[in-house]
Design a protein around this motif. Structure first.
Motif, PDB file in Angstrom:
ATOM      1  N   SER A  67       2.927 -82.980 -46.554  1.00  0.00           N
ATOM      2  CA  SER A  67       4.019 -82.746 -47.506  1.00  0.00           C
ATOM      3  C   SER A  67       3.677 -83.181 -48.930  1.00  0.00           C
ATOM      4  O   SER A  67       4.343 -82.779 -49.877  1.00  0.00           O
ATOM      5  CB  SER A  67       5.293 -83.460 -47.049  1.00  0.00           C
ATOM      6  OG  SER A  67       5.104 -84.864 -47.034  1.00  0.00           O
ATOM      7  N   PHE A  68       2.636 -84.011 -49.079  1.00  0.00           N
ATOM      8  CA  PHE A  68       2.218 -84.471 -50.393  1.00  0.00           C
ATOM      9  C   PHE A  68       0.766 -84.914 -50.335  1.00  0.00           C
ATOM     10  O   PHE A  68       0.187 -85.055 -49.267  1.00  0.00           O
ATOM     11  CB  PHE A  68       3.102 -85.624 -50.896  1.00  0.00           C
ATOM     12  CG  PHE A  68       2.995 -86.901 -50.096  1.00  0.00           C
ATOM     13  CD1 PHE A  68       2.074 -87.889 -50.455  1.00  0.00           C
ATOM     14  CD2 PHE A  68       3.809 -87.128 -48.995  1.00  0.00           C
ATOM     15  CE1 PHE A  68       1.974 -89.063 -49.729  1.00  0.00           C
ATOM     16  CE2 PHE A  68       3.711 -88.298 -48.261  1.00  0.00           C
ATOM     17  CZ  PHE A  68       2.793 -89.271 -48.626  1.00  0.00           C
ATOM     18  N   LYS A  82       1.634 -89.621 -56.524  1.00  0.00           N
ATOM     19  CA  LYS A  82       1.957 -88.730 -55.407  1.00  0.00           C
ATOM     20  C   LYS A  82       2.362 -87.380 -55.988  1.00  0.00           C
ATOM     21  O   LYS A  82       3.161 -87.320 -56.930  1.00  0.00           O
ATOM     22  CB  LYS A  82       3.124 -89.324 -54.612  1.00  0.00           C
ATOM     23  CG  LYS A  82       3.630 -88.432 -53.489  1.00  0.00           C
ATOM     24  CD  LYS A  82       4.953 -88.932 -52.927  1.00  0.00           C
ATOM     25  CE  LYS A  82       4.753 -90.066 -51.979  1.00  0.00           C
ATOM     26  NZ  LYS A  82       5.996 -90.407 -51.230  1.00  0.00           N
ATOM     27  N   TYR A  83       1.808 -86.308 -55.417  1.00  0.00           N
ATOM     28  CA  TYR A  83       2.187 -84.953 -55.820  1.00  0.00           C
ATOM     29  C   TYR A  83       2.808 -84.282 -54.600  1.00  0.00           C
ATOM     30  O   TYR A  83       2.179 -84.173 -53.540  1.00  0.00           O
ATOM     31  CB  TYR A  83       0.977 -84.156 -56.299  1.00  0.00           C
ATOM     32  CG  TYR A  83       1.332 -82.774 -56.784  1.00  0.00           C
ATOM     33  CD1 TYR A  83       1.708 -82.570 -58.105  1.00  0.00           C
ATOM     34  CD2 TYR A  83       1.337 -81.691 -55.919  1.00  0.00           C
ATOM     35  CE1 TYR A  83       2.071 -81.311 -58.547  1.00  0.00           C
ATOM     36  CE2 TYR A  83       1.694 -80.434 -56.354  1.00  0.00           C
ATOM     37  CZ  TYR A  83       2.058 -80.241 -57.671  1.00  0.00           C
ATOM     38  OH  TYR A  83       2.418 -78.995 -58.110  1.00  0.00           O
ATOM     39  N   TRP A  84       4.060 -83.850 -54.751  1.00  0.00           N
ATOM     40  CA  TRP A  84       4.789 -83.239 -53.646  1.00  0.00           C
ATOM     41  C   TRP A  84       4.392 -81.773 -53.475  1.00  0.00           C
ATOM     42  O   TRP A  84       4.420 -80.995 -54.426  1.00  0.00           O
ATOM     43  CB  TRP A  84       6.290 -83.323 -53.899  1.00  0.00           C
ATOM     44  CG  TRP A  84       6.815 -84.719 -53.809  1.00  0.00           C
ATOM     45  CD1 TRP A  84       7.031 -85.590 -54.836  1.00  0.00           C
ATOM     46  CD2 TRP A  84       7.148 -85.412 -52.618  1.00  0.00           C
ATOM     47  NE1 TRP A  84       7.491 -86.788 -54.354  1.00  0.00           N
ATOM     48  CE2 TRP A  84       7.573 -86.710 -52.995  1.00  0.00           C
ATOM     49  CE3 TRP A  84       7.137 -85.078 -51.266  1.00  0.00           C
ATOM     50  CZ2 TRP A  84       7.992 -87.656 -52.057  1.00  0.00           C
ATOM     51  CZ3 TRP A  84       7.554 -86.025 -50.342  1.00  0.00           C
ATOM     52  CH2 TRP A  84       7.972 -87.290 -50.740  1.00  0.00           C
ATOM     53  N   LYS A  98       5.724 -80.031 -50.560  1.00  0.00           N
ATOM     54  CA  LYS A  98       6.848 -79.444 -49.813  1.00  0.00           C
ATOM     55  C   LYS A  98       8.129 -80.200 -50.135  1.00  0.00           C
ATOM     56  O   LYS A  98       8.103 -81.322 -50.626  1.00  0.00           O
ATOM     57  CB  LYS A  98       6.579 -79.530 -48.312  1.00  0.00           C
ATOM     58  CG  LYS A  98       5.360 -78.775 -47.843  1.00  0.00           C
ATOM     59  CD  LYS A  98       5.133 -78.975 -46.360  1.00  0.00           C
ATOM     60  CE  LYS A  98       3.880 -78.256 -45.900  1.00  0.00           C
ATOM     61  NZ  LYS A  98       3.568 -78.559 -44.507  1.00  0.00           N
ATOM     62  N   LYS A 106      11.271 -81.862 -53.871  1.00  0.00           N
ATOM     63  CA  LYS A 106      10.479 -82.356 -55.002  1.00  0.00           C
ATOM     64  C   LYS A 106       9.171 -81.588 -55.178  1.00  0.00           C
ATOM     65  O   LYS A 106       8.347 -81.955 -56.006  1.00  0.00           O
ATOM     66  CB  LYS A 106      10.163 -83.840 -54.822  1.00  0.00           C
ATOM     67  CG  LYS A 106      11.372 -84.748 -54.897  1.00  0.00           C
ATOM     68  CD  LYS A 106      10.935 -86.195 -54.781  1.00  0.00           C
ATOM     69  CE  LYS A 106      12.081 -87.144 -54.890  1.00  0.00           C
ATOM     70  NZ  LYS A 106      11.633 -88.547 -54.805  1.00  0.00           N
ATOM     71  N   ALA A 107       8.955 -80.529 -54.402  1.00  0.00           N
ATOM     72  CA  ALA A 107       7.705 -79.761 -54.452  1.00  0.00           C
ATOM     73  C   ALA A 107       7.358 -79.376 -55.888  1.00  0.00           C
ATOM     74  O   ALA A 107       8.226 -78.955 -56.656  1.00  0.00           O
ATOM     75  CB  ALA A 107       7.808 -78.519 -53.580  1.00  0.00           C
ATOM     76  N   SER A 151       5.315 -84.741 -59.561  1.00  0.00           N
ATOM     77  CA  SER A 151       4.534 -85.927 -59.209  1.00  0.00           C
ATOM     78  C   SER A 151       5.278 -87.169 -59.665  1.00  0.00           C
ATOM     79  O   SER A 151       6.151 -87.107 -60.536  1.00  0.00           O
ATOM     80  CB  SER A 151       3.142 -85.869 -59.843  1.00  0.00           C
ATOM     81  OG  SER A 151       3.208 -86.027 -61.230  1.00  0.00           O
TER      82      SER A 151
END
Length: 187
Positions: A43-44, A57-59, A61, A64-65, A68
């Motif tokens: 998911s990230f 963190k880069y989303w 799904k 928050k897709a 970051s």
């Protein structure tokens, strides 16, 4: 070395699609990006911002897709990150922050001044107040909670870690600067 100390924020995280041969910029304006690791559920992903000592963190799904956020602030400069079988993240920290690096993060113009010094003076200055490399590896949960710190603060056995990987109850560590592979038994 100049890239790390310059506070330049031209780094990017890119996505490449081998089917279409297209490259997309996911994140811009990063100071010395290094290391990417996908979460266990996909998911990230987490990536290092080496110069400022943090994980982001880069989303991929969910609601928050495409966005970051800061995942963790590290005690030093991350060089790589890896996900273990439980979905936790091990981070190789090249060295801890010194007073110099702390001041440079507050006042980036200090870095610019030092970069203009002649090379021998620059090296002497960095050795004097930059500290000595020693081993630090840090483990975080999927939520960004600090779980464990392993450190050889004297650098007697291991120093300048660039890579860490957990496999079969052992932590494997390597370095781009030092000629070693270290193995630490986690059990």
């Amino acid at each position: 070395m100049q890239l790390v100390f310059s506070a330049e924020d031209t780094g990017r995280v890119l996505k490449y699609n081998p089917s279409t041969k297209e490259t997309t910029v996911l994140v811009r304006n990063i100071q010395f990006p290094n290391g990417v690791s996908l979460s266990k559920d996909g998911s990230f992903f987490v990536f290092c911002e080496g110069s400022i000592g943090r994980l982001r963190k880069y989303w991929l799904k969910g609601e928050k897709a495409g966005t970051s956020e800061v995942f963790a602030i590290l005690p030093g400069f991350p060089d790589n990150v890896r996900t273990n079988e439980k979905g936790e993240f091990w981070v190789a920290v090249h060295c801890r922050r010194s007073m110099y690096t702390y001041l440079c993060s507050l006042y980036p113009k200090i870095r610019t001044f030092i970069l203009k010094l002649p090379i021998p003076a620059k090296i002497q200055f960095l050795l004097h107040i930059g500290g000595r490399p020693h081993a630090v590896v840090v483990k975080y949960s999927q939520e960004g909670k600090l779980l464990q710190i392993l450190e050889d603060s004297q650098g007697k056995v291991v120093k300048a870690i660039s890579e860490v990987e957990e496999k079969d109850g052992k932590l494997w560590m390597g370095s781009v600067l030092m000629p070693f592979i270290a193995v630490y038994n986690l059990n």
